[in-house]
Each structure stands twice: as structure tokens, then as C-alpha cells.
Design a protein around this motif. Structure first.
Motif, PDB file in Angstrom:
ATOM      1  N   ALA A 294      45.110  29.465  39.080  1.00  0.00           N
ATOM      2  CA  ALA A 294      46.383  29.435  39.816  1.00  0.00           C
ATOM      3  C   ALA A 294      47.594  29.534  38.892  1.00  0.00           C
ATOM      4  N   ASP A 295      47.500  28.974  37.683  1.00  0.00           N
ATOM      5  CA  ASP A 295      48.655  29.024  36.778  1.00  0.00           C
ATOM      6  C   ASP A 295      48.854  30.423  36.190  1.00  0.00           C
ATOM      7  N   ALA A 296      47.848  31.330  36.397  1.00  0.00           N
ATOM      8  CA  ALA A 296      47.995  32.715  35.911  1.00  0.00           C
ATOM      9  C   ALA A 296      48.174  33.683  37.088  1.00  0.00           C
ATOM     10  N   TRP A 297      48.254  33.135  38.308  1.00  0.00           N
ATOM     11  CA  TRP A 297      48.385  33.983  39.508  1.00  0.00           C
ATOM     12  C   TRP A 297      49.762  34.636  39.527  1.00  0.00           C
ATOM     13  N   ASN A 298      49.788  35.959  39.667  1.00  0.00           N
ATOM     14  CA  ASN A 298      51.095  36.626  39.730  1.00  0.00           C
ATOM     15  C   ASN A 298      51.219  37.482  40.999  1.00  0.00           C
ATOM     16  N   GLY A 299      50.306  37.261  41.947  1.00  0.00           N
ATOM     17  CA  GLY A 299      50.383  37.991  43.209  1.00  0.00           C
ATOM     18  C   GLY A 299      51.351  37.308  44.159  1.00  0.00           C
ATOM     19  N   ASN A 300      51.868  38.055  45.129  1.00  0.00           N
ATOM     20  CA  ASN A 300      52.761  37.433  46.105  1.00  0.00           C
ATOM     21  C   ASN A 300      52.163  37.493  47.516  1.00  0.00           C
ATOM     22  N   ALA A 301      50.899  37.942  47.625  1.00  0.00           N
ATOM     23  CA  ALA A 301      50.230  37.989  48.938  1.00  0.00           C
ATOM     24  C   ALA A 301      49.823  36.572  49.345  1.00  0.00           C
ATOM     25  N   PRO A 302      49.605  36.337  50.658  1.00  0.00           N
ATOM     26  CA  PRO A 302      49.119  35.023  51.102  1.00  0.00           C
ATOM     27  C   PRO A 302      47.847  34.668  50.339  1.00  0.00           C
ATOM     28  N   GLN A 303      47.762  33.432  49.909  1.00  0.00           N
ATOM     29  CA  GLN A 303      46.663  33.084  49.021  1.00  0.00           C
ATOM     30  C   GLN A 303      45.924  31.830  49.454  1.00  0.00           C
ATOM     31  N   ASN A 304      44.674  31.755  49.015  1.00  0.00           N
ATOM     32  CA  ASN A 304      43.859  30.552  49.149  1.00  0.00           C
ATOM     33  C   ASN A 304      43.828  29.843  47.801  1.00  0.00           C
ATOM     34  N   ARG A 305      43.702  28.512  47.850  1.00  0.00           N
ATOM     35  CA  ARG A 305      43.644  27.726  46.608  1.00  0.00           C
ATOM     36  C   ARG A 305      42.553  26.675  46.702  1.00  0.00           C
ATOM     37  N   MET A 306      42.000  26.309  45.530  1.00  0.00           N
ATOM     38  CA  MET A 306      40.933  25.313  45.503  1.00  0.00           C
ATOM     39  C   MET A 306      40.841  24.687  44.110  1.00  0.00           C
ATOM     40  N   SER A 307      40.544  23.410  44.061  1.00  0.00           N
ATOM     41  CA  SER A 307      40.374  22.713  42.781  1.00  0.00           C
ATOM     42  C   SER A 307      38.929  22.844  42.299  1.00  0.00           C
ATOM     43  N   VAL A 308      38.770  23.079  40.999  1.00  0.00           N
ATOM     44  CA  VAL A 308      37.435  23.288  40.425  1.00  0.00           C
ATOM     45  C   VAL A 308      37.354  22.659  39.036  1.00  0.00           C
ATOM     46  N   THR A 309      36.114  22.578  38.530  1.00  0.00           N
ATOM     47  CA  THR A 309      35.863  22.169  37.152  1.00  0.00           C
ATOM     48  C   THR A 309      35.116  23.302  36.462  1.00  0.00           C
ATOM     49  N   VAL A 310      35.512  23.643  35.234  1.00  0.00           N
ATOM     50  CA  VAL A 310      34.827  24.701  34.474  1.00  0.00           C
ATOM     51  C   VAL A 310      33.527  24.135  33.920  1.00  0.00           C
ATOM     52  N   THR A 311      32.389  24.786  34.291  1.00  0.00           N
ATOM     53  CA  THR A 311      31.085  24.302  33.794  1.00  0.00           C
ATOM     54  C   THR A 311      30.467  25.258  32.772  1.00  0.00           C
ATOM     55  N   GLU A 312      30.984  26.478  32.711  1.00  0.00           N
ATOM     56  CA  GLU A 312      30.466  27.448  31.743  1.00  0.00           C
ATOM     57  C   GLU A 312      31.558  28.473  31.470  1.00  0.00           C
ATOM     58  N   ALA A 313      31.704  28.871  30.199  1.00  0.00           N
ATOM     59  CA  ALA A 313      32.706  29.877  29.830  1.00  0.00           C
ATOM     60  C   ALA A 313      32.048  30.873  28.885  1.00  0.00           C
ATOM     61  N   VAL A 314      31.996  32.147  29.314  1.00  0.00           N
ATOM     62  CA  VAL A 314      31.318  33.170  28.510  1.00  0.00           C
ATOM     63  C   VAL A 314      32.288  34.312  28.225  1.00  0.00           C
ATOM     64  N   PHE A 315      32.449  34.630  26.932  1.00  0.00           N
ATOM     65  CA  PHE A 315      33.255  35.781  26.538  1.00  0.00           C
ATOM     66  C   PHE A 315      32.344  37.009  26.550  1.00  0.00           C
ATOM     67  N   ALA A 316      32.671  38.032  27.368  1.00  0.00           N
ATOM     68  CA  ALA A 316      31.797  39.209  27.493  1.00  0.00           C
ATOM     69  C   ALA A 316      32.568  40.478  27.171  1.00  0.00           C
ATOM     70  N   GLY A 317      33.328  40.458  26.085  1.00  0.00           N
ATOM     71  CA  GLY A 317      34.056  41.662  25.672  1.00  0.00           C
ATOM     72  C   GLY A 317      35.312  41.868  26.490  1.00  0.00           C
ATOM     73  N   GLU A 318      35.261  42.805  27.437  1.00  0.00           N
ATOM     74  CA  GLU A 318      36.466  43.122  28.211  1.00  0.00           C
ATOM     75  C   GLU A 318      36.784  42.059  29.251  1.00  0.00           C
ATOM     76  N   ARG A 319      35.809  41.172  29.530  1.00  0.00           N
ATOM     77  CA  ARG A 319      36.043  40.121  30.529  1.00  0.00           C
ATOM     78  C   ARG A 319      35.590  38.765  30.027  1.00  0.00           C
ATOM     79  N   CYS A 320      36.215  37.731  30.574  1.00  0.00           N
ATOM     80  CA  CYS A 320      35.709  36.367  30.403  1.00  0.00           C
ATOM     81  C   CYS A 320      35.102  35.965  31.750  1.00  0.00           C
ATOM     82  N   ARG A 321      33.910  35.385  31.693  1.00  0.00           N
ATOM     83  CA  ARG A 321      33.211  34.990  32.924  1.00  0.00           C
ATOM     84  C   ARG A 321      33.086  33.471  32.938  1.00  0.00           C
ATOM     85  N   TYR A 322      33.612  32.880  33.990  1.00  0.00           N
ATOM     86  CA  TYR A 322      33.585  31.419  34.106  1.00  0.00           C
ATOM     87  C   TYR A 322      32.718  31.000  35.286  1.00  0.00           C
TER      88      TYR A 322
END
Length: 363
Positions: A294-322
Motif C-alpha cells: 500500500a505504501d508503494a501504491w500509485n494508482g487512483n482506481a478504487p482499491q481493496n486493502r488488507m493487512s499481511v505478514t511477509v513469510t517469504e521473500a525471493v529475488f527472481a531477477g526482474e521481479r521480487c516474489r513475496y
């Protein structure tokens, strides 16, 4: 070669194929337009190859009809259907040269030698193998053999080309190159392609439309972007690309938007086909790459929000997968572009995620 006749239209009506008590193909109806690139996509056992073999004439339907250009071909033998066919194993004659392999269907049709030589040279040009006519299949790479098989299938200028997993035996890089070449070839020839694969990426890359098959039936048919953005059920959402599935309870309906309680928060989702009753349990789906912190959201369309905890973080080159965990334990995947400007999250971080209502679908 560009002067080939326009593609044939194909119509399947309530097509069935039964083996003992099993319905391998179970009531498939599909209209394939002239000059279209249509892919039959599905897992093993979904009925896609059996459907293709019935169109080719190598399998006889238990019920239903197949029409090519409005004429039923069910009683017509394969050789009279004038269809090009490419298999996964290429099926080249090892004792014949490339030229003779490609010229074989022309010889079968009684085409004179001088005309055969001209048509074979054109076909080799089209698949970008000029000068390879004198070689034997054993002297070619897998990718080159596949091109020869393609040239043989199109040399007699059929109006319909059927392909059964033709790139399945090739490595990833070569497969991706040939996918683009097949798109070019389709555009050059203007004939109808019906293509079978279990590879979703291949289907999305190449097709004008995709028919997703499951258990002998067509689950959904549409343009690649429609199937990806608006899957009609959980199977299609899960089979094409990666999806998050969120259990929810319907609380309200607003036009074509359902308001559902999910992980203790209200989430809005599009419901293009379903109209669920208030209080009913439903499943919502959204794609991992459509989610943002949410702190990186830059869209202005109607949005959904939810609280989460990060359990895994993988750097995969062009993307990060959480891998994230919602308050009730539901796992959620989020993919974001990797960039020095985007803050990386760590395992154990508490965060809020946001995503567009338009990217949330009730399945």
C-alpha cells in the motif's frame, strides 16, 4: 506462397468421443473463424488432442458433427480433408532428404517434378531454411527438423493447419523463438491454425483466441487477455497464469460489483457472470502482479486493502516474489518489479497490500 487461399472455417457441434465408459470429449461446440489462430489449451487428459484428431479424421466422433467451410467431414477420410498436420515427433522420413520429405505430400497428389521443386523451395524460404534441401533429418537440429515438418505441412497450400504440441520437445529459448516465427508464418499464410498445447505461456503468446479445455469440455473460450483478466471459473483462473484465491462471504451487491467480507475486511470484486446471494460463501481471485504494498501504491482506481505478514521473500531477477500471510492464515503471493528505487521487504515485516477492484474477480 503468400497467394495461398484464405483459411477455412471450422465448426464443431456437440462433439463427443467415448472410450468404453469414459467421455474423452464431452459435448464440445466451437466455431473457429477463417484465418484464425485458435489454441486448444488444457492439462493432460482434457480432450484437446482427441478433439484435434477428430478434426484431422484420425479419430471418429461418437456423436456430434465437424464442418469445414460449412460442409460436414465426419464421413470423409483424412486424405480428402486437405489439412496440414504437424506432430510433436516431426514424423520425418529418415531415409529421405529435406527436399524429398517436404515434397512427399506433393508427390502423393501427383504434382509434376518441376512444380514440386519450385513449391519446396518456396516452403523452405518461408520457414527460413533456404539451401537445406539436400540434407537428411539426422544432419539437422531439433528446431530445424521442426521447421522442415512445418514446411511439409504447408507446401501443398492447405487452408487449415493442425498442430499437436509441435514445440514440446524443444528447449525454452528455441521454443520461444519458434513461437514468434509461427505467429509470423500465420500472418504470411493467412490460413487457419488450430494448435494444441498444455503450455499457458505458449497459448497466450501465439493465439488470437484460446479454448481452455478440462475434463473433455470447453471451460472458457476467448482472447488471451480476456481469459487472463476475466476467468469465468476457478479452473481457468488457476490454469492460466498464477492466481491468488481468497475465501469470502457475500455482504452486498452493487450493480456488477459484489461486496464480500474477506480476512475481516470488506473487499469489492467484479462478478460478470455470477449473482451470489447475501451470506453465501464465494471465492475471489486476483493476480500476484496486480497487488502492491500500500505504501508503494500509485494508482487512483478504487482499491481493496488488507493487512499481511511477509513469510517469504525471493529475488527472481526482474521481479521480487513475496509470500504473504493474511490474518486468518490464507497465503497470498505478490509480485513486484525489482528496482533499486523500490524498498525490499523482509520476512516478518507487517504490511498492508492494495489492489484495484477491477483486478478482483468472483470465481
Amino acid at each position: 506462397m503468400n497467394g495461398a487461399a484464405r483459411g477455412a472455417s471450422v465448426s464443431l457441434a456437440d462433439l463427443e468421443k467415448r472410450y468404453d465408459r469414459t467421455n474423452a470429449v464431452d459435448g464440445v461446440s466451437l466455431d473457429i473463424r477463417s484465418g484464425e489462430f485458435l489454441t486448444l489449451l488444457g492439462p493432460s487428459g482434457s480432450g484437446k488432442t482427441t478433439t484435434l484428431m477428430m478434426i484431422a479424421g484420425f479419430e471418429t466422433p461418437s456423436a456430434g458433427d465437424i464442418a469445414i467451410d460449412g460442409t460436414s467431414v465426419v464421413a470423409m477420410p483424412p486424405y480428402r480433408r486437405n489439412i496440414g498436420m504437424v506432430f510433436q515427433n516431426y514424423a520425418l522420413f529418415p531415409h529421405l532428404t529435406v527436399e524429398d520429405n517436404i515434397g512427399f505430400p506433393l508427390k502423393q497428389r501427383g504434382v509434376p517434378k518441376a512444380e514440386r521443386t519450385k513449391l519446396v523451395a518456396e516452403a523452405l524460404e518461408l520457414v527460413q531454411l533456404p539451401g537445406y534441401g539436400g540434407r537428411y533429418p539426422r544432419q539437422l537440429s531439433g528446431g530445424q527438423q521442426q521447421r522442415v515438418a512445418l514446411a511439409r505441412a504447408i507446401v501443398f497450400k492447405p487452408r487449415l493447419l493442425l498442430m499437436d504440441e509441435p514445440l514440446g520437445a524443444l528447449d525454452k529459448q528455441l521454443r520461444e523463438n519458434l513461437q514468434l516465427e509461427m505467429r509470423r508464418l500465420h500472418a504470411d499464410l493467412g490460413i487457419t491454425f488450430i494448435y494444441v498445447t498444455h503450455d499457458q505461456e505458449e497459448a497466450l503468446t501465439m493465439s488470437d483466441r484460446i479454448a481452455v479445455m478440462n475434463d473433455g469440455k470447453v471451460a472458457q473460450v476467448g482472447r488471451p487477455e480476456d481469459l487472463y483478466d476475466r476467468p469465468c471459473n476457478r479452473f481457468v483462473a488457476g490454469f492460466i497464469g498464477e492466481s491468488n484465491f481468497l475465501p469470502a462471504v457475500v455482504r452486498d451487491l452493487e450493480d456488477d460489483v459484489v461486496v464480500a467480507e474477506c480476512e475481516g475486511v470488506m473487499v469489492r470484486a467484479l462478478c460478470p457472470t455470477l449473482r451470489p446471494a447475501s451470506g453465501s460463501k464465494v471465492t475471489l481471485t486476483t493476480r500476484p502482479e496486480r497487488l502492491r504494498f500500500a505504501d508503494a501504491w500509485n494508482g487512483n482506481a478504487p482499491q481493496n486493502r488488507m493487512s499481511v505478514t511477509v513469510t517469504e521473500a525471493v529475488f527472481a531477477g526482474e521481479r521480487c516474489r513475496y509470500l504473504l500471510r493474511a490474518t486468518d492464515g490464507t497465503s497470498i503471493v505478490l509480485k513486484e518489479p525489482s528496482s533499486a528505487a523500490i524498498r525490499r521487504r523482509q520476512v516478518g515485516d507487517q504490511a498492508e497490500i492494495a489492489w484495484s477492484v477491477a483486478d478482483t474477480i468472483l470465481v
